[in-house]
Design a protein around this motif. Structure first.
Motif: not given
Ligand code: FE2
Ligand code: FE2
Length: 219
Positions: A96-125
């Motif tokens: 949820p913290l990754a999701q928050k950062v992606e949502t709030v800072h989505g337009d920042h040059d260095e935003a970690p876009l795709g991080l939430t998805e990667a962490l969910i994949a890691l969680h499931d795996e």
């Protein structure tokens, strides 16, 4: 474990050897995007003596597992309490913290876009992987082994490789977990938490791959 030679790739070593990621970060060596880089090339690029880098990594190999229990049953208990439980607890707030950062800072040059998805994949795996160890493999080990045990161990080794691949993806998305200038508290907490989580996961897989599993594969 990846043999420690100058032709080994920094990406493989970072996801295999506990503490290596930290040594690379400290020396300005990127192992996310330039993960295919060899140790020799990485050292040359940073103007480091290759032997210095090899010595630092060799010291980590010597130290790996030194603090873990030596006997098999306490080692399994240690892996469960120190790593399985901890990964589950940490992913529960990191996602949820990754999701928050992606949502709030989505337009920042260095935003970690795709991080939430990667962490969910890691969680499931990890979730299904750890369940298999808890319900099948570790009970077999507690009983002293099984004639067919090399098969589930082979599957676990393969799944470790997939988890390591996802860790490299997290590393790439976050540009080596480096924070932008003036990062907010959430972003900082996220990368601090992810650094600790990644180190734990590498350490956990190393204990299984290099200490626990070989005891049963050799038998
Ligand atoms: Fe495990
Ligand atoms: Fe495992």
């Amino acid at each position: 474990m990846t043999p420690l030679t100058l032709s080994a790739s920094v990406g493989d070593i970072a996801s295999d050897l506990p503490g290596a990621a930290e040594v690379f970060r400290r020396n300005g060596i990127s192992f996310c995007c330039g993960g295919a880089l060899t140790l020799a090339d990485a050292a040359a690029k940073q103007g480091l003596a290759p032997e210095t880098l090899l010595d630092a990594l060799q010291a980590l190999i010597d130290a790996a597992g030194r603090d873990a229990p030596q006997e098999t049953l306490p080692l399994i208990d240690h892996i469960l309490a120190r790593y399985h439980e901890t990964h589950r607890d940490e992913l529960e707030w990191l996602i949820p913290l990754a999701q928050k950062v992606e949502t709030v800072h989505g337009d920042h040059d260095e935003a970690p876009l795709g991080l939430t998805e990667a962490l969910i994949a890691l969680h499931d795996e990890l979730d299904s992987h750890m369940l298999k160890e808890e319900q099948v493999l570790f009970p077999m080990m507690r009983q002293g082994g099984h004639p067919m045990i090399v098969h589930p161990i082979g599957v676990m080794r393969h799944e470790h490789d997939s988890a390591a691949e996802l860790l490299r993806e997290v590393e790439r998305i976050t540009r080596g977990l480096s924070l932008p200038e003036g990062a907010c508290r959430s972003w900082t907490a996220l990368y601090t938490g992810l650094t600790k989580f990644s180190e734990d996961l590498v350490r956990h897989m190393h204990l299984e791959n290099s200490i626990l599993f070989p005891r049963f594969e050799a038998a």
